[in-house]
Design an enzyme around this catalytic site. Structure first.
Site, mmCIF file in Angstrom:
data_model
loop_
_atom_site.group_PDB
_atom_site.id
_atom_site.type_symbol
_atom_site.label_atom_id
_atom_site.label_comp_id
_atom_site.label_asym_id
_atom_site.label_seq_id
_atom_site.Cartn_x
_atom_site.Cartn_y
_atom_site.Cartn_z
ATOM 1 N N HIS A 25 0.838 -1.194 0.000
ATOM 2 C CA HIS A 25 0.000 0.000 0.000
ATOM 3 C C HIS A 25 0.878 1.250 0.000
ATOM 4 O O HIS A 25 2.023 1.191 0.416
ATOM 5 C CB HIS A 25 -0.810 0.095 1.297
ATOM 6 C CG HIS A 25 -1.663 -1.074 1.621
ATOM 7 N ND1 HIS A 25 -3.007 -1.078 1.404
ATOM 8 C CD2 HIS A 25 -1.371 -2.280 2.182
ATOM 9 C CE1 HIS A 25 -3.526 -2.238 1.815
ATOM 10 N NE2 HIS A 25 -2.551 -2.987 2.287
ATOM 11 N N TYR A 26 0.305 2.371 -0.380
ATOM 12 C CA TYR A 26 0.876 3.638 0.081
ATOM 13 C C TYR A 26 -0.069 4.211 1.122
ATOM 14 O O TYR A 26 -1.253 3.873 1.171
ATOM 15 C CB TYR A 26 1.197 4.617 -1.039
ATOM 16 C CG TYR A 26 0.079 5.203 -1.880
ATOM 17 C CD1 TYR A 26 -1.099 5.681 -1.347
ATOM 18 C CD2 TYR A 26 0.267 5.346 -3.260
ATOM 19 C CE1 TYR A 26 -2.082 6.254 -2.125
ATOM 20 C CE2 TYR A 26 -0.711 5.912 -4.061
ATOM 21 C CZ TYR A 26 -1.891 6.369 -3.485
ATOM 22 O OH TYR A 26 -2.848 6.930 -4.263
ATOM 23 N N GLU A 90 2.397 -0.850 4.657
ATOM 24 C CA GLU A 90 2.093 0.526 4.266
ATOM 25 C C GLU A 90 3.401 1.261 3.970
ATOM 26 O O GLU A 90 4.319 1.264 4.797
ATOM 27 C CB GLU A 90 1.344 1.268 5.387
ATOM 28 C CG GLU A 90 -0.097 0.833 5.559
ATOM 29 C CD GLU A 90 -1.045 1.444 4.514
ATOM 30 O OE1 GLU A 90 -0.590 2.282 3.693
ATOM 31 O OE2 GLU A 90 -2.229 1.067 4.535
ATOM 32 N N ASP A 142 -3.482 2.358 -4.934
ATOM 33 C CA ASP A 142 -2.160 2.282 -4.301
ATOM 34 C C ASP A 142 -1.517 0.900 -4.446
ATOM 35 O O ASP A 142 -2.232 -0.090 -4.587
ATOM 36 C CB ASP A 142 -2.251 2.664 -2.810
ATOM 37 C CG ASP A 142 -3.141 1.741 -1.970
ATOM 38 O OD1 ASP A 142 -4.280 1.468 -2.381
ATOM 39 O OD2 ASP A 142 -2.680 1.296 -0.891
HETATM 40 ZN ZN LIG Z 1 -4.080 0.513 0.490
#
Ligand SMILES: [Zn+2]
Length: 253
Positions: A25-26, A90, A142
């Site tokens: 993810h970002y 993340e 993302d």
């Molecule tokens: Zn995400």
């Protein structure tokens, strides 16, 4: 040995099986600090196992043995509880909403070391190292088209394929919204086979566009327009060959 910064989040529950998928993810927020605070806020009910800062610091939020809440609704390779199946990372970046920018080298190096470490503990095939946008293409973008998937694959993680010009040529022109017939049917079947949650069918419809756009964001990042040109399709074919070779090896092992 990785120097994790302990930053526990209460937002997790129990797994039923060991993780065999990795979702990247970002953060999509203005700062890494704000993202970290949100991922640890009991009211937000979101989390990830790790957060990787732009300077390379790695925060550990949820133990890998627990089910962190990062993926939400979505599907990959028929798995529709992606939180239960995966480890979520993340990666700090403001994202498309707040000033999407390149992922710094220190951050990518830390991420690669982290994935090396995770995969030493769990059996995670390359074809199950995916973007959040791959499992939820209708609502997520993302970590996006600037994420260095090629560099990750060169470091040994995830699939990447660059077709020769003759292969691109052989596949011919554009397939796009409104097209019907064998070309659209094969494209949809191929995207489904790789892992996308679209249904079989012969129409290049809105759902197909959504899956093609997500595919391009990951595997054809210089063309993210939902039009399946010859190179998009040649990349898909090559990836399917790599993924099925990997599955066969997995069975033999
Ligand atoms: Zn995400």
């Amino acid at each position: 040995m990785i120097d994790f910064i302990d930053a526990p989040s209460p937002n997790f529950d129990a797994r039923r099986a060991p993780p065999d998928m990795l979702v990247l993810h970002y953060t999509g927020m203005q700062t890494g600090e704000a993202a970290l605070a949100r991922l640890r806020d009991p009211d937000a009910k979101v989390s990830a196992h790790y957060l990787v800062e732009e300077d390379g610091r790695i925060f550990q939020l949820v133990p890998e043995e627990r089910r962190a809440w990062h993926a939400g609704r979505g599907v990959w390779q028929g798995e529709d509880d992606c939180n239960a199946a995966s480890i979520g990372i993340e990666i700090v970046n403001p994202g498309h909403e707040f000033g999407y920018r390149a992922f710094p080298e220190a951050q990518v190096a830390a991420l690669i070391a982290l994935i090396d470490d995770i995969r030493s503990r769990w059996s995670i095939p390359d074809n199950r190292i995916i973007a959040h946008s791959d499992l939820a293409p209708d609502r997520k973008t993302d970590p996006g088209e600037l994420f260095p998937w090629k560099q990750l694959a060169e470091a040994g993680h995830g699939l990447w394929f660059e077709p020769a010009p003759e292969r691109i040529q052989a596949l011919g022109g554009l397939l796009q919204k409104g097209d019907q017939g064998i070309g659209a049917m094969v494209l949809r079947a191929g995207l489904h086979r790789l892992g996308y949650g679209l249904k079989p069918g012969g129409d290049y419809d809105a759902e197909t566009e959504t899956a093609v756009r997500a595919f391009q964001r990951h595997w054809r990042p210089t063309r993210v327009d939902a039009v399946a040109d010859g190179e998009t399709r040649a990349r898909l074919v090559g990836l399917l060959q790599l993924a099925s070779a990997e599955s066969v090896t997995g069975v033999l092992n």
